[in-house]
Design an enzyme around this catalytic site. Sequence first.
Site, short mmCIF file in Angstrom:
data_model
loop_
_atom_site.label_atom_id
_atom_site.label_comp_id
_atom_site.label_asym_id
_atom_site.label_seq_id
_atom_site.Cartn_x
_atom_site.Cartn_y
_atom_site.Cartn_z
N GLU A 260 33.68 -0.96 -41.51
CA GLU A 260 32.40 -1.52 -42.08
C GLU A 260 32.74 -2.57 -43.08
O GLU A 260 33.27 -2.21 -44.01
CB GLU A 260 31.52 -0.39 -42.67
CG GLU A 260 30.09 -0.89 -43.08
CD GLU A 260 29.96 -1.49 -44.16
OE1 GLU A 260 30.13 -2.71 -44.70
OE2 GLU A 260 29.78 -0.71 -45.26
N CYS B 248 27.07 -3.07 -49.77
CA CYS B 248 27.22 -3.86 -48.42
C CYS B 248 26.04 -4.23 -47.81
O CYS B 248 25.94 -5.03 -47.07
CB CYS B 248 27.93 -3.08 -47.72
SG CYS B 248 27.38 -1.36 -47.39
#
Length: 524
Positions: free
Chosen positions: A265, A302
């Site tokens: 990720e 994120c």
Amino acid sequence: MAWMGLSWIGAGRGEPGGTTFTGWDPEAGVALEPRYHPAHPHEVERACQLAEEAAPVFAALPSRQRAVFLEHIAESLLAAEADFLAVTPRETGLPPARIQGELGRAAGQFRQFARLLEEGSWVDARIDHALPERRPVPRPDLRSMLRAVGPVAVFGASNFPLAFSVAGGDTASALAAGCPVIAKAHPAHPATSERAGEAVRAAVAACGLPEGVFSLLFDAGTQVGRALVQHPAIRAVGFTGSRAGGRALMDLAAARPVPIPVFAEMGSINPVFLLPEALDTRPVALADALAASILQGAGQFCTSPGLLVAVDGAGYEAFRARLVERLSAVSAVPMLTPGIAERFREGVGRLAARKDTRTWVRGEGREARGAPALFEVDAGAVLTDAALTDEVFGSCAVLARTREPRDLARVASRLEGQLTATLMMEAADHALASELLPVLADRVGRVLVNGVPTGVEVCPSMVHGGPYPASADGRFTAVGTGALRRFVRPVCFQDVPEVLLPAELRESNPLDLWRTVDGVLKRA
């Protein structure tokens, strides 16, 4: 707890030596004791050997026994709350309330996977009975299910010291699948990692599992991580971090004699599209919500919104004025590490130096601190220059203005893969939203309406992932019970005698599972 600064190699501790490192207090700007010793090459080898030995035993453990193990980990983590509150705020600069929230989330992930294992249908058992009379070719008896892939290397994240690190979602999902885990601690919070590793190790011992089910390795550089990914015992990798870091691991894994998947990720700019009616109806409320999202955790998420695309007009002007007001009121705050703060300031500097951007907010950052930044650009520039959509990890956003509503879909169509995209809209915006939604669904893992992307609910339906480069493989999620599917593979058993079949596939269905039998989902 007495922190030792040494790796966990199965049930034993590593040896001192090598180039040591320490944690860092971003608020006080000082190094923290103790000193941490990197894992030696022979310790990496030993951890991988132990994991390989433990893999078949752990994978064969009945799901409900693994569920007990995961519950033990959750309890061990919660029992360590005082230790985490003593060290984690110091080495991250994060407030105690955030640490308590992350601890609850980390424990909750293990418990959620435990419930999944108790229920059992995650194995996706399928049975197609033999058809010996079928012509021209009889059909054999076929039964399939998902099984663990083997030892998994997990890399801790810098920005979530508990929920995405040593005892975070990657570890929880891999252990739930029946895969031993070797965790590589992030050097930004080594004491937190050591305490989390202690909690997992305590659960391994309490449940009488093979010691190779879990190991924890320290290193401030890349040597240990590289050796781990290249080791033939490792069958998959879980990573949360930068695109450069994830890409490096993907390349290492692909270059192995037997390539393995890296589930990385790697961040996102999480575009927000402000549709005309919403912008005209509630510009101040939208600015307040997005400012809070941009500022949350110094933007070190994120899912922090980094691109705001809006249609010009009276609502736009009011929105921008309020957003500038809210962001300008915040001074520089500590970031997780000096390196993160430096990269943030470099990214802000690149945007400020562009001739096609207007700087509305740019505070002074220094040392391990970063100040919010806001830039404005014509949406046409976003269509022609991908650099405007590069992630700047921190409280920084680019406001892209357009005079034509149809430009929103054009901007959306030019975006790279993202974790999230958000539509701020009213009922009068539905026609425009209907054009945007299919474009966004093709490019993101999660589409939100009238919410902010920061805040990822841990539940079975959550998708935290997206097309590359948001994640390495957009078919999977890193959050929620679906994350387990990264670390399993299907195995088919043809004409295998009943007594030799896994319990999940036996005709008597001793585990009382939901299974697909001859094309029909049933509990029989």
